[in-house]
Every structure is written in structure tokens, then in C-alpha cells.
Design a protein around this motif. Structure first.
Motif: not given
Length: 326
Positions: A207-211, A230-233
Motif C-alpha cells: 500500500t506504500g506504507d513504510l515498515i 512489522k512496525f508500520n511507521i
């Protein structure tokens, strides 16, 4: 003291104290970029036996940066040796290593006699202080593709970020930084991940999220299940999934990520470097890994890679042949 002017009137001239001297310090900005086009994954090791040795305890004498031999997994010294004197600069230890893709310079988090700072440094003996720390020690760090420095904080179980380090001036001493540099601009996210015993790698999900990928080692009990965090920044959320790898009671001190969105972990006990199939289907509810090469036994260490380059490892992987545990 007073200054006698030509008109006979005496004018008061205030002397400048030590604080004014600090405020008149100029930045140095002497650190050179690394050559990312020819750089293997690297590790920095805190040591009392450098430049070749890797043993010691905090406060350490030196920090040595090693290249990784992509055939044997052993450490390769740089030429000249890449050594950062720690004791000579009143630094106890260094960690959270990362190469900033915005300037291709090496950054790290240092413990400066119980006070924390971000420095950048190079192979030629140059180092400079660029930011104050976030009031806690951190053993892991990495950069996002747009140059955000990400560090988990063990004391809080949260993740902190610091943007635009490539625009910060470099200062010769920590005192110069405190008196001349910017105020702390760290942002602490709210999701509380909990314990982590590893370096982190930054990837981007579908989805384009930084992990930020890391490992939760749980307790020190050998044989306990290890979880991939998995930390979704982007969303300030996280999830944990058991990872299919054997727990030896040690940590994953070095992590690497690359332009193809791949992530790799290196086991401290020398049992291998693993590709983490973080975006592939799980098997038996476990994230799968592939051992791609051997690794060397190590001490207090951390890893870094150029996140805008392709991985240099000699083994490729295709999702069409999903493996079981290596």
C-alpha cells in the motif's frame, strides 16, 4: 572594562564569557560520503581489540567498520582501516548504524558518557555531531528511502523518527552541538511494540506504507518462539508474527534492506545471514526465511546497507519456489 574614546567619554565594553565562545563556534562538515555503488553490507563492532579484534565490553576503546565477504561471510577490513576511536572521544559505545540515502553518509547513535547524540563519520577519521539524542539508548537504526532516521527505543518499546539529518550542520564536539545546533526534533510514535533484540530494516508494503522490520527475541530462554515485528511507521501500528528460525538465545545484531524491498538479518552467533520473506505467504502461520550465506561470530554490533542499491548477495530467490526453513 572601559574603552577611552577620542571624545574623552568612556564606554563600557562587556567581555565575552565561555558561553559566547561556544556560540561563536563554526560547524565543520568534514565527513565524506561512502561509495554506495561498490559497497557490500557492512557491520560496525564495538571493540577493545581493534582494528582486527571484535571482543570487549562497554565502555569500548574503538568502533571498527567491516565489509562482509560475500563468499565466506567473514569480516573484511577496509583499506585504510575504518576505525572510530571511542575512548579518545569520551564515547562509551555506538549503535543504530545507517547510511542516509539523501547524502550517502554514515550516521550512528552514540552514548557519550550517559548522554546520547547522533553523529556522522567516515573512513578517513572524520566524525561530527549532528543532533542530540532522544534521551534513551537505542541498539537499532535505519533510514527510509526519503532519509528519515528510525530508531526503536528499548526503554519505551516505541519507535522514534528524525527527519532531514542530511541538512544538519556537523559540529566538532557535543558541547558545540548543544550550544549551536538545532533543538531536538525527534518524533516518538505511540504504538508500543515491546522488547526487541535486533537491528531493523526498512521496507515498503503493497500500500506504500513504510515498515520497520525487527525481531522480538522474547526472553533469553533458548528455544522460545521468535517473532518478526512489522512496525508500520506510516500508520503508527504494528503486528507480530512467529518467524521460522531456530532460537539460539542470541540476537540478530545486523539487518540490511535494499532497493528491491528485500530485507536480511545476520545472526550474532555466526549461523548465517537470512533473507526474510516478509511479504510472502506464511507457512504454518510462520514467516519464512532463506539462509543465503554463512556469517561470522560477532560481538556488540550493528549493520548498514545502501537502501537505494540492489542487494549484492550471491544467491537469488524466486517466490515461485517457496522454501521451508533453511
Amino acid at each position: 572594562f572601559f574603552f577611552q574614546a577620542q571624545d574623552g567619554i568612556r564606554y563600557l565594553v562587556r567581555s565575552r564569557g565561555l558561553g559566547d565562545v561556544y556560540k561563536r563556534q563554526t560547524s565543520i562538515n568534514t565527513v565524506s560520503a561512502v561509495n554506495c555503488t561498490n559497497l557490500n553490507p557492512i557491520q560496525i563492532i564495538n571493540t577493545d581489540t581493534g582494528p582486527e579484534g571484535i571482543t570487549g565490553s562497554s565502555p569500548y576503546t574503538d568502533a571498527v567498520v567491516f565489509d562482509i565477504n560475500l563468499t565466506t561471510g567473514n569480516y573484511l577490513p577496509f583499506d585504510p582501516d575504518w576505525v572510530l576511536p571511542l575512548a579518545a572521544n569520551n564515547i562509551d559505545q555506538i549503535n543504530a548504524l545507517g547510511i542516509n540515502p539523501m547524502d550517502d553518509k554514515m550516521y550512528a547513535y552514540v552514548d557519550h558518557l550517559g548522554a546520547y547524540s547522533v553523529i556522522r563519520f567516515d573512513q578517513y577519521g572524520n566524525h561530527e555531531y549532528v543532533s542530540q539524542g532522544h534521551s534513551n539508548w537505542s541498539i537499532a537504526g535505519a533510514f527510509t528511502p526519503d532519509g528519515v532516521y528510525v530508531t526503536p527505543v528499548p526503554n519505551t518499546g516505541r519507535v522514534t523518527t528524525l527527519s532531514n539529518l542530511h541538512t544538519y550542520e556537523g559540529w566538532e564536539t557535543r558541547n558545540d552541538l548543544i550550544n549551536n545546533g538545532p533543538a531536538s526534533s525527534w518524533v516518538e510514535l505511540t504504538a508500543q511494540v515491546g522488547a526487541a533484540g535486533a537491528d531493523i530494516a526498512i521496507v515498503t508494503d503493497s500500500t506504500g506504507d513504510l515498515i520497520a522490520l525487527g525481531i522480538d527475541m522474547g526472553t533469553s530462554a533458548t528455544g522460545e518462539a521468535i517473532e518478526l515485528v512489522k512496525f508500520n511507521i506510516t500508520d503508527d501500528t504494528f503486528e507480530k508474527t512467529t518467524i521460522d528460525i531456530v532460537d539460539t538465545g542470541e540476537g540478530f545484531g545486523a539487518a540490511y534492506s535494499f532497493a528491491d524491498n528485500s530485507a536480511y538479518l545476520s545472526y550474532n552467533v555466526g549461523t548465517g545471514i537470512y533473507k526474510v520473506l516478509w511479504d510472502e505467504p506464511t507457512i504454518d502461520s510462520k514467516v519464512q526465511v532463506v539462509k543465503i550465506m554463512d556469517s561470522a561470530d560477532t560481538n556488540a554490533n550493528d549493520g548498514a546497507s545502501c537502501v537505494d542499491e540492489m542487494p549484492p548477495f550471491p544467491v537469488s530467490y524466486t517466490h515461485l519456489t517457496l522454501p521451508t526453513k533453511a
